[in-house]
Design a protein around this motif. Sequence first.
Motif, PDB file in Angstrom:
ATOM      1  N   ASP A  43     -27.974  -8.013 -76.365  1.00  0.00           N
ATOM      2  CA  ASP A  43     -27.045  -8.346 -75.283  1.00  0.00           C
ATOM      3  C   ASP A  43     -25.918  -9.289 -75.703  1.00  0.00           C
ATOM      4  O   ASP A  43     -25.150  -9.759 -74.865  1.00  0.00           O
ATOM      5  CB  ASP A  43     -27.794  -8.923 -74.079  1.00  0.00           C
ATOM      6  CG  ASP A  43     -28.598 -10.175 -74.408  1.00  0.00           C
ATOM      7  OD1 ASP A  43     -28.438 -10.716 -75.518  1.00  0.00           O
ATOM      8  OD2 ASP A  43     -29.390 -10.607 -73.546  1.00  0.00           O
ATOM      9  N   MET A  44     -25.815  -9.555 -77.016  1.00  0.00           N
ATOM     10  CA  MET A  44     -24.700 -10.362 -77.503  1.00  0.00           C
ATOM     11  C   MET A  44     -24.484 -10.069 -78.974  1.00  0.00           C
ATOM     12  O   MET A  44     -25.445  -9.924 -79.734  1.00  0.00           O
ATOM     13  CB  MET A  44     -24.986 -11.856 -77.295  1.00  0.00           C
ATOM     14  CG  MET A  44     -23.807 -12.786 -77.555  1.00  0.00           C
ATOM     15  SD  MET A  44     -23.651 -13.271 -79.290  1.00  0.00           S
ATOM     16  CE  MET A  44     -25.058 -14.362 -79.484  1.00  0.00           C
ATOM     17  N   ILE A  45     -23.212  -9.950 -79.372  1.00  0.00           N
ATOM     18  CA  ILE A  45     -22.893  -9.751 -80.781  1.00  0.00           C
ATOM     19  C   ILE A  45     -21.570 -10.439 -81.082  1.00  0.00           C
ATOM     20  O   ILE A  45     -20.648 -10.433 -80.258  1.00  0.00           O
ATOM     21  CB  ILE A  45     -22.830  -8.247 -81.147  1.00  0.00           C
ATOM     22  CG1 ILE A  45     -22.748  -8.065 -82.660  1.00  0.00           C
ATOM     23  CG2 ILE A  45     -21.671  -7.538 -80.444  1.00  0.00           C
ATOM     24  CD1 ILE A  45     -23.069  -6.649 -83.124  1.00  0.00           C
ATOM     25  N   LYS A  46     -21.509 -11.083 -82.231  1.00  0.00           N
ATOM     26  CA  LYS A  46     -20.281 -11.756 -82.667  1.00  0.00           C
ATOM     27  C   LYS A  46     -20.029 -11.436 -84.132  1.00  0.00           C
ATOM     28  O   LYS A  46     -20.920 -11.597 -84.968  1.00  0.00           O
ATOM     29  CB  LYS A  46     -20.401 -13.279 -82.512  1.00  0.00           C
ATOM     30  CG  LYS A  46     -20.489 -13.792 -81.095  1.00  0.00           C
ATOM     31  CD  LYS A  46     -20.581 -15.318 -81.094  1.00  0.00           C
ATOM     32  CE  LYS A  46     -20.775 -15.874 -79.697  1.00  0.00           C
ATOM     33  NZ  LYS A  46     -20.909 -17.356 -79.703  1.00  0.00           N
ATOM     34  N   PHE A  47     -18.819 -10.988 -84.414  1.00  0.00           N
ATOM     35  CA  PHE A  47     -18.374 -10.770 -85.783  1.00  0.00           C
ATOM     36  C   PHE A  47     -17.352 -11.854 -86.130  1.00  0.00           C
ATOM     37  O   PHE A  47     -16.484 -12.172 -85.306  1.00  0.00           O
ATOM     38  CB  PHE A  47     -17.701  -9.400 -85.932  1.00  0.00           C
ATOM     39  CG  PHE A  47     -18.620  -8.225 -85.751  1.00  0.00           C
ATOM     40  CD1 PHE A  47     -19.251  -7.643 -86.838  1.00  0.00           C
ATOM     41  CD2 PHE A  47     -18.842  -7.691 -84.487  1.00  0.00           C
ATOM     42  CE1 PHE A  47     -20.090  -6.545 -86.671  1.00  0.00           C
ATOM     43  CE2 PHE A  47     -19.680  -6.599 -84.312  1.00  0.00           C
ATOM     44  CZ  PHE A  47     -20.304  -6.025 -85.405  1.00  0.00           C
ATOM     45  N   SER A  48     -17.438 -12.392 -87.338  1.00  0.00           N
ATOM     46  CA  SER A  48     -16.444 -13.384 -87.760  1.00  0.00           C
ATOM     47  C   SER A  48     -16.285 -13.321 -89.275  1.00  0.00           C
ATOM     48  O   SER A  48     -17.112 -12.734 -89.983  1.00  0.00           O
ATOM     49  CB  SER A  48     -16.862 -14.796 -87.327  1.00  0.00           C
ATOM     50  OG  SER A  48     -18.106 -15.157 -87.901  1.00  0.00           O
TER      51      SER A  48
END
Length: 347
Positions: free
Chosen positions: A70-75
């Motif tokens: 329910d959450m994803i972050k790319f950096s």
Amino acid sequence: LGMRFQSATRGEPSEIIIHVRMLDEANVDQQEALGVIGVNLIYGAFYYHQPEKLIASLNENLPPERIQVDMIKFSGPAYAEVDNRLMSLQLVSQGLTNAVMFTADGESVQPAEILHKKTILVERGSFRPVTYATNDMLEGARKIFLRQPEAKEEDLVVLMEMTLENLLAEGQLNHADFLARVDILGSLGRTVLISKFGEYYRLAGYLSRYTNKMVGLVMGVPSLHEIFDEKYYLNLEGGILEALGRMFKSGLKLFVYPLEDDESGGLITATQLEVAPNLRHLFQYLIENGFIQEITDYHRDYLKIFPPDVLARMRAGDPTWENMVPPEVSRMIKARQFFGFRQPVAA
């Protein structure tokens, strides 16, 4: 769960962070599922250079009833061009979760961070674009909501919800259109919820997972009418009774914005809504016990504003659309050419 890696020798690291909701009951099954998704994440980071493909691979060899992401972050440099709001949308559209959330500044967040033990007020809409009526409806509901003895302003979280069904109204996801809506809501300081909950009782169940405090849903009379249409509950064994029981079981309340009748010019309020004869006593019960409440503080002129009309005028080059939206919304639409905006036609 996270993965940090270098995409170039001696380069800055890139990072992928996901939040996994484990649905298995047994610890050993949860450990197995976490191991599988961890391997999928590592493999995807090195072999799937398109984030959409990586997201699609996360639940390989795992049925949907075992996990949700329910959450994803790319950096980092490998994902310099990635918009995490679009990646959150991918989680919903690809079936990895039923809902995602991001803040006004576009930050993807785990829903529990925002909703845990909070009072929650949700307005569902297309927000295409946000109009004076959108804000008038929310502000009127907010005033009534905060009059409730169990509601405290310091605990209040306001969400603007868009359903995947609404985003797919034109047949496919339009990323530019989606980002335009989200950018406008962000400029107004709104937290955004994207969900697959076409039915309100499913939204109510989702919110009750995070809080045991008061929840309010903001809507117009047409949406209230749909709630009392039995055709939407044919998939439930208990039909509309089951749906309403699940919706209101935790004390949820509906705050309903009136509708101006096109023919008579009179108002149709929540208490005046005509429902099927076999549902009248049920409807009256919900009214009398405060589960359905009228929004009484509103601007009469705003009742005539509807987003499809605003959008049509905007695309036709009719400058009167600007009188229907807040100034900051108008400025952003014109500056960034949102929603097919056309310059006014010269007289």
